[in-house]
Design an enzyme around this catalytic site. Structure first.
Site, short mmCIF file in Angstrom:
data_model
loop_
_atom_site.label_atom_id
_atom_site.label_comp_id
_atom_site.label_asym_id
_atom_site.label_seq_id
_atom_site.Cartn_x
_atom_site.Cartn_y
_atom_site.Cartn_z
CD GLU A 17 25.26 -8.24 -24.55
OE1 GLU A 17 26.18 -7.39 -24.50
OE2 GLU A 17 24.12 -8.03 -24.10
CD GLU B 264 28.24 -7.52 -20.40
OE1 GLU B 264 28.34 -8.62 -19.81
OE2 GLU B 264 28.09 -7.42 -21.63
#
Ligand code: CAA
Ligand code: NAI
Length: 689
Positions: free
Chosen positions: A108, A128
């Site tokens: 990210e 995640e």
């Protein structure tokens, strides 16, 4: 993470600043890393002689994500979101230099940079969801803007990473470095400055945000959630990227993340993440114990398990010789392997060339002399102590000195098998689960005399084969099957007292298991247990009656359930119902309706009880090891963290009280709470703390 010596180094390559983070082993973005990064960015931003900035990492990987051990702790500024905002506010080109595994928050962060240059072996993704979370640092908003919502959703919901070449093709990275990564990233930055490339941020793009097809993709990807919450949250967040302004989408992503990270499911999944890594560490193993090298393997017995185990070696690129007693059996075994690979190719799971390469790694032979070249020999012959001892005595004669001699026995005493050799220090159990080439668990059985480096070799091998190992001691059924046996006893009792197979299945599937005890027995085949019981003079009223009526499970199209040709879907069978009702009547049992809660307690709590005995006896070193065994060997729902974790969560006092109740009602003393449970309740503790 234990390491407090994270460092951020700011180097120069001409007018390019290279920020190098170093936080071994995986450069998790813990607090010191974030604040060091923030400081370095400020410095590089303020320095007029710096024209562009590269963000890179030392060691084996680019940032592999947020530091999972910080979740649940009070947040410490700067947050990852703040560092990311700082990157996006930089007026100079910022280039991320990706190597190793750029995952989660690390990926990210890279998505917030203006450009991305990757090493050719780099992998990147957003795993995640595997921790019961969603990407919480803008991943659900930036990735759809970069590659479109459908592709982004696939990456986010599956959590599977992409390789650099695919990432380049998808436009995720701008370049694959030909030589040294940091040099290439600096050169990229220099070119960006020279060519005055526009510093366009992903957040400002919307050309790829096309909602068409998204609903279908979301439906397909979330078809089989089996109780997991995170994938639905991922879908919601990516949908927000399409319909909401960036900042609003980011805010909602953060809310969803906060909810998940504080929830029970993610806590359980984080527990499994760390338990899995802990399970690979053997208490008492001398520091620095080195695994023995393995270049070639031999597998004895080309049956169900031997064939699957040989495939595991071939899949890992290790040449293997599969050994049988005669040509016919050998060819049957080899043909089954080829058929398995062909089926995978037909499903698109493997390329034809790769299939040929793997098949080429499997040689066949008749007679144990062919094991002479192997550094590891895995025996998978019939479950018969005399036969296994004969095989090991013979192996003692032919195997190389120092070769690891492993047995795949599921019940037999590994020490007795080791005793047939003059080198018990080289003998361990390697208990694979069926189908061996698919199931991730490997129970490594430590014999009384297994040498530390023999165990280390088995652990290293598990890793090479892509398995999750857990080391267990010698006892009947080891950890997994010993606990399972408790469940089977109770499952049959439930049928006799009033439940029907599909009701037991439904309760346990609702609990989150992929299948219940009866569908599982149908899959494995009822005849195996029947033969064992007959040879030991034991009985299982209903199962014996089913076998006598030719109900051997899926292989005969009928077991506890009926199966239509070519289907594995269990269908309730009136004939089975009759057999069950007759059995109850014969035993004088007045049948009653049994609620799902009772079904769950009566099948799961006795397993936990057995797990407690296993811990007390030292057969498993830690409760987490048992959890790992159930998650990876039996499909225990990861979001419930494994049976021992589950017991801690509901409270051992309740487990104790219910076990006492069922023991009293049934008169079965084996259901009485194990000494460890009673002790822990008295101390106000759980298994883990
Ligand atoms: N946080 C904290 N510790 C971590 C970690 C993380 N993100 N990733 C790995 N570790 C630790 C492991 O617990 C292990 O510790 P011990 O040696 O003490 O047991 C050590 O690092 C090495 O890990 P592995 O044994 O797993 O090493 P590997 O080389 O086999 O695999 C890896 C490396 C692929 C990075 C693997 O560790 C992995 O998949 N890590 C998790 C990645 C992940 O899930 N990232 C997302 C985090 S959540 C997030 O980022 C949220 C967000 O959006 C902000
Ligand atoms: P299987 O019956 O399918 O295969 C055994 C094979 O061993 C047969 O092909 C047989 O010809 C061969 N064999 C027998 N004696 C031999 C010898 N002296 N030399 C070479 N080959 C010989 O049995 P399966 O199911 O593969 O089980 C093998 C072992 O794995 C057993 O110990 C079993 O308990 C264990 N196991 C089985 C599991 C299962 O689900 N089937 C799961 C985990 C372990």
């Amino acid at each position: 993470m234990g390491n407090i010596n994270a460092s951020i180094d700011l180097r120069r390559d001409g007018r390019i600043a290279i920020v190098i983070a170093d936080n071994p082993p995986v450069n998790a973005l813990k607090h010191e890393v974030r604040s060091g990064l923030s400081q370095a960015l400020r410095q590089a931003g303020d320095d007029a002689s710096v024209e562009a900035v590269v963000i890179a990492c030392a060691g084996r990987t680019f940032f592999a994500g947020a530091d999972i051990s910080e979740f649940g702790q009070p947040p410490q500024a700067p947050s990852l979101g703040e560092v990311i905002a700082q990157i996006e506010a930089m007026p100079k080109p910022v280039v991320a230099a990706l190597h190793g595994t750029a995952l989660g928050g690390g990926f990210e962060l890279a998505l917030a940079c203006h450009f991305r240059v990757a090493a050719s072996a780099a992998r990147m993704g957003l795993p995640e969801v595997k921790l019961g979370l969603l990407p919480g640092a803008g991943g659900t908003q930036r990735l759809p803007r970069l590659i479109g919502p459908e592709k982004a959703l696939r990456m986010i919901v599956t959590g599977e990473p992409l390789g650099a070449a695919q990432a380049l093709a998808d436009g995720i990275v701008d370049e694959i470095a030909a030589g040294d990564l940091n040099t290439a990233a600096a050169a990229f930055g220099r070119r960006a400055v020279a060519e005055r490339r526009p510093l366009r941020l992903i957040r400002d793009r919307d050309d790829k945000l096309i909602g068409e097809g998204f609903a279908d993709a979301a439906a397909t990807l979330t078809q089989r959630l089996r109780g997991r919450e995170a994938p639905a949250a991922c879908v919601e967040a990516v949908r927000n990227a399409i319909v909401l302004p960036f900042e609003e989408g980011l805010r909602r992503e953060s809310e969803l993340f906060q909810k998940l990270v504080a929830g029970d499911q993610s806590k359980a999944q984080r527990h499994v993440f760390f338990a899995e890594r802990e399970a690979a560490k053997v208490p008492g193993m001398p520091e620095g114990t080195k695994p023995r090298p393995i270049a070639r393997a031999a597998v004895i017995g080309a049956g169900t398990m031997g064939g699957g185990i040989a495939m595991c070696f071939a899949n890992a690129g290790i040449p293997v010789t599969l050994i049988e007693t005669g040509d016919d059996l050998l060819h049957k075994g080899l043909d089954r392997i080829v058929a398995n690979y062909r089926a995978t190719v037909a499903r698109g799971g493997l390329g034809p060339d790769e299939m040929e390469r793997r098949i080429g790694l499997i040689a066949g032979a008749v007679g144990l002399d062919a094991a002479a070249e192997a550094e590891i020999v895995i025996e998978a012959v019939f479950e018969d102590m005399n036969l296994k001892r004969r095989v090991f005595a013979e192996l003692d004669r032919v195997a190389k000195p120092g070769a690891l001699l492993a047995t795949n026995t599921s019940t037999l005493d590994v020490d007795a098998i080791a005793g047939a050799t003059s080198r018990p220090q080289d003998v361990v159990g390697t208990h694979f689960f069926s189908p061996a080439n698919v199931m991730r668990l490997l129970e490594i059985v430590r014999g009384a005399e297994s040498a530390p480096d023999a165990l280390a070799t088995a652990l290293a091998l598990a890793r090479r084969l892509g398995k999750v190992p857990a080391v267990v001691g010698v006892c009947y059924g080891f950890v997994g099957n010993r606990m399972l046996a408790r469940r089977s006893v109770e499952a049959e009792r439930l049928l006799l007292e009033g439940a029907l197979p599909h009701e037991v299945e439904a309760a346990l599937v609702e609990f989150g298991l992929p299948m219940g005890p009866f569908a599982m027995m149908d899959l494995a085949g009822l005849d195996v247990g029947w033969l064992i019981r007959k040879s030991r003079g034991e009985h299982a009223v209903i199962e014996d009656a089913l076998c006598e009526a030719g109900h051997f499970g899926q292989k005969t199209g009928k077991g506890y359930f009926r199966y239509q040709a070519g289907s594995r879907a269990p269908i309730p069978d009136p004939e089975v119902e009759r057999i069950i009702l007759d059995a109850s009547a014969e035993l004088g049992i007045a049948r009653r309706k049994i609620e799902p809660t009772e079904i769950v307690e009566r099948t799961i709590f006795p397993m936990i009880n057995e797990g407690a005995r296993i811990l007390d006896e030292g057969i498993a070193a830690r409760p987490g090891d048992i959890d790992v065994i159930w998650v990876y060997g039996y499909g225990w729902p990861v979001w419930r963290g494994g049976p021992m974790y589950y017991a801690d969560r509901i409270g051992l006092e309740q487990v104790r009280d219910r076990l006492s109740f069922y023991a009293g009602r049934s008169g079965d003393d084996s259901l009485r709470p194990a000494a460890l449970i009673t002790r822990l309740v008295a101390e106000g503790r759980g298994f883990a703390v």
